[in-house]
Write an enzyme that holds these catalytic residues in place. Structure first.
Site, PDB file in Angstrom:
ATOM      1  N   ARG A 188     -48.262 -33.844-105.231  1.00  0.00           N
ATOM      2  CA  ARG A 188     -47.403 -33.271-104.190  1.00  0.00           C
ATOM      3  C   ARG A 188     -48.075 -33.268-102.835  1.00  0.00           C
ATOM      4  O   ARG A 188     -47.423 -33.354-101.815  1.00  0.00           O
ATOM      5  CB  ARG A 188     -47.014 -31.837-104.559  1.00  0.00           C
ATOM      6  CG  ARG A 188     -45.752 -31.802-105.330  1.00  0.00           C
ATOM      7  CD  ARG A 188     -45.207 -30.410-105.369  1.00  0.00           C
ATOM      8  NE  ARG A 188     -45.834 -29.611-106.411  1.00  0.00           N
ATOM      9  CZ  ARG A 188     -45.332 -28.478-106.836  1.00  0.00           C
ATOM     10  NH1 ARG A 188     -44.221 -28.027-106.314  1.00  0.00           N
ATOM     11  NH2 ARG A 188     -45.931 -27.799-107.782  1.00  0.00           N
ATOM     12  N   ASP A 240     -42.833 -35.839-104.166  1.00  0.00           N
ATOM     13  CA  ASP A 240     -42.359 -34.577-104.739  1.00  0.00           C
ATOM     14  C   ASP A 240     -41.143 -34.879-105.620  1.00  0.00           C
ATOM     15  O   ASP A 240     -40.358 -35.795-105.309  1.00  0.00           O
ATOM     16  CB  ASP A 240     -41.970 -33.626-103.596  1.00  0.00           C
ATOM     17  CG  ASP A 240     -41.763 -32.201-104.091  1.00  0.00           C
ATOM     18  OD1 ASP A 240     -42.576 -31.342-103.747  1.00  0.00           O
ATOM     19  OD2 ASP A 240     -40.781 -31.954-104.841  1.00  0.00           O
ATOM     20  N   LEU A 241     -40.967 -34.102-106.667  1.00  0.00           N
ATOM     21  CA  LEU A 241     -39.821 -34.306-107.554  1.00  0.00           C
ATOM     22  C   LEU A 241     -38.496 -34.124-106.815  1.00  0.00           C
ATOM     23  O   LEU A 241     -37.465 -34.648-107.242  1.00  0.00           O
ATOM     24  CB  LEU A 241     -39.874 -33.312-108.721  1.00  0.00           C
ATOM     25  CG  LEU A 241     -41.019 -33.503-109.728  1.00  0.00           C
ATOM     26  CD1 LEU A 241     -41.077 -32.329-110.711  1.00  0.00           C
ATOM     27  CD2 LEU A 241     -40.854 -34.821-110.486  1.00  0.00           C
ATOM     28  N   VAL A 267     -44.772 -37.023-116.403  1.00  0.00           N
ATOM     29  CA  VAL A 267     -45.352 -35.762-116.895  1.00  0.00           C
ATOM     30  C   VAL A 267     -44.999 -34.587-115.986  1.00  0.00           C
ATOM     31  O   VAL A 267     -44.866 -33.457-116.438  1.00  0.00           O
ATOM     32  CB  VAL A 267     -46.896 -35.902-117.022  1.00  0.00           C
ATOM     33  CG1 VAL A 267     -47.469 -34.704-117.762  1.00  0.00           C
ATOM     34  CG2 VAL A 267     -47.291 -37.198-117.735  1.00  0.00           C
ATOM     35  N   ALA A 268     -44.861 -34.825-114.684  1.00  0.00           N
ATOM     36  CA  ALA A 268     -44.686 -33.727-113.718  1.00  0.00           C
ATOM     37  C   ALA A 268     -43.418 -32.927-113.994  1.00  0.00           C
ATOM     38  O   ALA A 268     -42.348 -33.489-114.224  1.00  0.00           O
ATOM     39  CB  ALA A 268     -44.616 -34.290-112.293  1.00  0.00           C
ATOM     40  N   TYR A 296     -37.420 -21.726-118.320  1.00  0.00           N
ATOM     41  CA  TYR A 296     -38.282 -22.881-118.612  1.00  0.00           C
ATOM     42  C   TYR A 296     -37.737 -23.681-119.802  1.00  0.00           C
ATOM     43  O   TYR A 296     -37.694 -24.913-119.760  1.00  0.00           O
ATOM     44  CB  TYR A 296     -39.722 -22.426-118.888  1.00  0.00           C
ATOM     45  CG  TYR A 296     -40.610 -23.575-119.321  1.00  0.00           C
ATOM     46  CD1 TYR A 296     -41.020 -24.557-118.420  1.00  0.00           C
ATOM     47  CD2 TYR A 296     -41.000 -23.706-120.652  1.00  0.00           C
ATOM     48  CE1 TYR A 296     -41.804 -25.624-118.821  1.00  0.00           C
ATOM     49  CE2 TYR A 296     -41.795 -24.781-121.066  1.00  0.00           C
ATOM     50  CZ  TYR A 296     -42.193 -25.728-120.145  1.00  0.00           C
ATOM     51  OH  TYR A 296     -42.966 -26.796-120.548  1.00  0.00           O
ATOM     52  N   LYS A 300     -36.450 -27.717-119.653  1.00  0.00           N
ATOM     53  CA  LYS A 300     -36.950 -28.860-120.435  1.00  0.00           C
ATOM     54  C   LYS A 300     -35.823 -29.467-121.284  1.00  0.00           C
ATOM     55  O   LYS A 300     -35.768 -30.688-121.474  1.00  0.00           O
ATOM     56  CB  LYS A 300     -38.128 -28.432-121.328  1.00  0.00           C
ATOM     57  CG  LYS A 300     -39.352 -27.950-120.562  1.00  0.00           C
ATOM     58  CD  LYS A 300     -39.874 -28.957-119.551  1.00  0.00           C
ATOM     59  CE  LYS A 300     -40.565 -30.146-120.157  1.00  0.00           C
ATOM     60  NZ  LYS A 300     -41.151 -31.040-119.114  1.00  0.00           N
TER      61      LYS A 300
HETATM   62  P1  NAP Z   1     -49.558 -28.231-115.161  1.00  0.00           P
HETATM   63  O1  NAP Z   1     -51.006 -28.378-115.334  1.00  0.00           O
HETATM   64  O2  NAP Z   1     -49.012 -27.023-114.465  1.00  0.00           O
HETATM   65  O3  NAP Z   1     -48.982 -29.543-114.483  1.00  0.00           O
HETATM   66  C1  NAP Z   1     -47.705 -29.606-113.928  1.00  0.00           C
HETATM   67  C2  NAP Z   1     -47.662 -30.819-113.024  1.00  0.00           C
HETATM   68  O4  NAP Z   1     -46.331 -30.965-112.497  1.00  0.00           O
HETATM   69  C3  NAP Z   1     -48.611 -30.683-111.831  1.00  0.00           C
HETATM   70  O5  NAP Z   1     -49.178 -31.937-111.585  1.00  0.00           O
HETATM   71  C4  NAP Z   1     -47.660 -30.274-110.710  1.00  0.00           C
HETATM   72  O6  NAP Z   1     -48.118 -30.654-109.423  1.00  0.00           O
HETATM   73  C5  NAP Z   1     -46.437 -31.101-111.083  1.00  0.00           C
HETATM   74  N1  NAP Z   1     -45.243 -30.577-110.409  1.00  0.00           N
HETATM   75  C6  NAP Z   1     -44.645 -29.380-110.569  1.00  0.00           C
HETATM   76  N2  NAP Z   1     -43.597 -29.273-109.729  1.00  0.00           N
HETATM   77  C7  NAP Z   1     -43.558 -30.428-109.018  1.00  0.00           C
HETATM   78  C8  NAP Z   1     -42.714 -30.935-107.970  1.00  0.00           C
HETATM   79  N3  NAP Z   1     -41.699 -30.234-107.468  1.00  0.00           N
HETATM   80  N4  NAP Z   1     -42.966 -32.180-107.489  1.00  0.00           N
HETATM   81  C9  NAP Z   1     -44.000 -32.926-107.974  1.00  0.00           C
HETATM   82  N5  NAP Z   1     -44.835 -32.503-108.940  1.00  0.00           N
HETATM   83  C10 NAP Z   1     -44.602 -31.274-109.450  1.00  0.00           C
HETATM   84  O7  NAP Z   1     -48.825 -28.218-116.571  1.00  0.00           O
HETATM   85  P2  NAP Z   1     -49.070 -29.137-117.870  1.00  0.00           P
HETATM   86  O8  NAP Z   1     -49.369 -28.217-118.982  1.00  0.00           O
HETATM   87  O9  NAP Z   1     -49.960 -30.276-117.619  1.00  0.00           O
HETATM   88  O10 NAP Z   1     -47.578 -29.637-118.060  1.00  0.00           O
HETATM   89  C11 NAP Z   1     -47.203 -30.955-117.762  1.00  0.00           C
HETATM   90  C12 NAP Z   1     -45.899 -31.263-118.462  1.00  0.00           C
HETATM   91  O11 NAP Z   1     -46.032 -30.964-119.856  1.00  0.00           O
HETATM   92  C13 NAP Z   1     -44.702 -30.452-117.975  1.00  0.00           C
HETATM   93  O12 NAP Z   1     -43.597 -31.333-118.013  1.00  0.00           O
HETATM   94  C14 NAP Z   1     -44.563 -29.364-119.032  1.00  0.00           C
HETATM   95  O13 NAP Z   1     -43.238 -28.926-119.121  1.00  0.00           O
HETATM   96  C15 NAP Z   1     -44.969 -30.145-120.282  1.00  0.00           C
HETATM   97  N6  NAP Z   1     -45.422 -29.310-121.411  1.00  0.00           N
HETATM   98  C16 NAP Z   1     -46.552 -28.533-121.294  1.00  0.00           C
HETATM   99  C17 NAP Z   1     -46.943 -27.759-122.385  1.00  0.00           C
HETATM  100  C18 NAP Z   1     -48.175 -26.877-122.338  1.00  0.00           C
HETATM  101  O14 NAP Z   1     -48.349 -26.017-123.221  1.00  0.00           O
HETATM  102  N7  NAP Z   1     -49.068 -27.051-121.388  1.00  0.00           N
HETATM  103  C19 NAP Z   1     -46.196 -27.784-123.576  1.00  0.00           C
HETATM  104  C20 NAP Z   1     -45.070 -28.604-123.647  1.00  0.00           C
HETATM  105  C21 NAP Z   1     -44.695 -29.373-122.555  1.00  0.00           C
HETATM  106  P3  NAP Z   1     -48.916 -29.623-108.489  1.00  0.00           P
HETATM  107  O15 NAP Z   1     -50.366 -29.737-108.870  1.00  0.00           O
HETATM  108  O16 NAP Z   1     -48.642 -30.095-107.120  1.00  0.00           O
HETATM  109  O17 NAP Z   1     -48.361 -28.246-108.766  1.00  0.00           O
END
Ligand code: NAP
Length: 339
Positions: free
Chosen positions: A34, A60-61, A80-81, A152, A156
Site C-alpha cells: 500500500r 491499494d485494493l 493474498v492481500a 471478517y 472472506k
Molecule cells: P496480514 O499480515 O495482516 O496481511 C494482510 C495484507 O493485506 C497486508 O499486506 C496488508 O497490507 C494487505 N492489505 C490489507 N488491506 C489492504 C488494502 N486496502 N489494499 C492493499 N493491501 C491491503 O494478514 P495475513 O495473516 O498474512 O493474511 C493474509 C491473507 O490471509 C488475508 O487474505 C487473510 O484473510 C487470509 N487468512 C489469514 C489467516 C490467519 O490466521 N493469519 C487465516 C485464514 C486466511 P498493509 O501492510 O499495507 O496493511
C-alpha cells in the site's frame, strides 16, 4: 518451472512467506504494497539477495492505480492481500468492500494482462461458519451467511464467492483456485504481527491470565505458502476450481497452552494454567470487545479437514505441536516476547 508471479500483500505474514518460497524456487516475484516508501526498505531487508528478482509496486485494493504495472509480465497471481484486523469494525463494509472489490480488481487486471493462473487466499472463514449443527467441515462446505456472521467471516465468504462467479462469467479459461487456511501460526520474521500470531503472543507473554473454553484449528504459515506454490505449479486439471483448506489439527486453547509448556518449558513460565469460567466471559464481554468475539465460540468444535489439500497437492502438513513451538521460539528470538 520458474517464471514470474505477482503476490499481492507482500508486507503481510502469509504474503511474505509466499514470496520467500517463490524466490527460493527461482521465480521472479512482483508484489503489491500500500505504501512503497514505508514497505520497500523492510522487504529489501528481508531478501537482500533478491535484487531485480523482487519488484515492488504500490497498489491499494480500493484503487486501479498501479495494478496494470504489477501484473505486466506475470504468469500467475497469488492474491493474498485482504484486511485482517484484530477487532470488529463498526461498519462491516470496512472489510467486506476491500476484500470483495479488491479480489475482483486483482482478477480483472490479471485477466487483462493475459494471466491464466490465479490463486486466491480465501479462508476457513468461508467454509465453517453459520452452521451451528455441524462441527466437522471440509473443502465442500460453505459458510452460511444467512445465519448472520461477523464482518471478517462475511468478507472472506463474499470475496471467494464473488471471485468464483466472476471467473465463471468473464474468464472461464482462467485456472482459478483458492487456499483456505484455518488460523495461521509458525515462525515470524518481524514485529508486524498478524492477528493469528497475537493469540500465541498473548498466551506466552502472560496477558491472558485465564484460559477461555474455546478452540481453533492450527495451520503453519510454511504449509499455507507451500499450498499456494503447489497450486501455481500443479497441472491445470488438478487445481481448476479447487478449494484447498490448510489445517492440521483442532486444539482447545488449554491444549495449546499444554503444548507450549511441554515443547518450550524455558519460555513458558507465564503460560496460564487455570481456566476461565464461561460466565466470566459473558460478564467481561459487556465491556471488552475481545471477549465479545470469544463468547459465541465457547465450547464450540469447528474442525476443518485439510486432508483433501494434502492428497491433491501432494505434501504432508507440519505437525501442529511443531508449529506452535516454532511460533513461540521466534517471538522470543525477535525480542517481541520477553521471558
Ligand atoms: P496480514 O499480515 O495482516 O496481511 C494482510 C495484507 O493485506 C497486508 O499486506 C496488508 O497490507 C494487505 N492489505 C490489507 N488491506 C489492504 C488494502 N486496502 N489494499 C492493499 N493491501 C491491503 O494478514 P495475513 O495473516 O498474512 O493474511 C493474509 C491473507 O490471509 C488475508 O487474505 C487473510 O484473510 C487470509 N487468512 C489469514 C489467516 C490467519 O490466521 N493469519 C487465516 C485464514 C486466511 P498493509 O501492510 O499495507 O496493511
Amino acid at each position: 518451472m520458474a517464471g514470474t508471479v505477482l503476490v499481492t500483500g507482500g508486507t503481510g505474514y502469509i504474503g511474505g512467506e509466499v514470496i520467500d518460497q517463490l524466490l527460493g524456487r527461482g521465480y521472479t516475484v512482483h508484489t503489491t504494497v500500500r505504501n512503497s516508501a514505508k514497505s520497500e526498505p523492510r522487504l529489501r531487508a528481508r531478501w537482500p539477495e533478491a535484487g531485480e528478482r523482487l519488484k515492488i509496486f504500490q497498489a491499494d485494493l480500493m484503487s486501479d492505480d498501479g495494478w496494470a504495472d504489477a501484473n505486466a509480465g506475470c504468469d500467475a497471481v497469488a492474491h493474498v492481500a485482504s484486511p485482517f484486523p484484530l477487532g470488529i469494525p463498526k461498519d462491516k463494509d470496512e472489510l467486506v468492500v476491500p476484500a470483495t472489490e479488491g479480489t475482483l480488481r486483482a482478477l480483472r487486471f490479471a485477466n487483462a494482462a493475459g494471466i491464466r493462473r490465479f490463486v486466491q487466499t480465501s479462508s476457513a472463514a468461508a467454509i465453517a461458519y453459520g452452521q451451528p449443527e455441524k462441527d466437522h467441515f471440509d473443502y465442500t462446505d460453505w459458510t452460511n451467511l444467512t445465519a448472520g456472521v461477523p464482518p471478517y467471516i462475511e468478507s472472506k465468504t463474499v470475496a471467494e464467492r464473488s471471485a468464483r462467479d466472476w471467473v465463471a462469467a468473464n474468464a472461464p479459461d482462467m485456472v482459478f483456485c483458492s487456499v483456505n487456511p484455518v488460523a495461521v501460526f509458525g515462525p515470524v520474521y518481524n514485529d508486524d504481527l498478524s492477528t493469528s500470531i497475537e493469540m500465541v503472543k498473548r498466551i506466552i507473554d502472560g496477558s491472558i491470565p485465564l484460559i477461555p473454553n474455546m478452540g481453533i484449528c492450527v495451520t503453519d504459515v510454511r504449509d499455507v505458502a507451500k499450498a499456494h506454490v503447489a497450486a501455481i505449479e500443479a497441472p491445470a486439471e488438478k487445481v481448476r476450481g479447487e478449494r484447498f483448506p490448510t489445517s492440521t489439527k483442532f486444539l482447545w486453547i488449554a491444549e495449546m497452552a499444554d503444548v507450549l509448556r511441554q515443547r518450550a518449558p524455558e519460555i513458558a513460565g507465564k503460560v496460564p494454567t487455570r481456566r476461565m469460567p464461561d460466565w466470566l466471559v459473558h460478564v467481561l464481554s459487556v465491556f471488552m470487545p475481545e471477549m465479545k468475539q470469544i463468547k459465541p465460540e465457547l465450547g464450540n468444535v469447528r474442525d476443518v479437514s485439510g486432508r483433501h489439500s494434502e492428497e491433491v497437492l501432494g505434501f504432508t502438513f507440519i505437525p501442529a505441536e511443531q508449529t506452535l513451538e516454532d511460533t513461540a521460539r521466534s517471538l522470543v528470538q525477535l525480542g517481541i516476547v520477553e521471558v
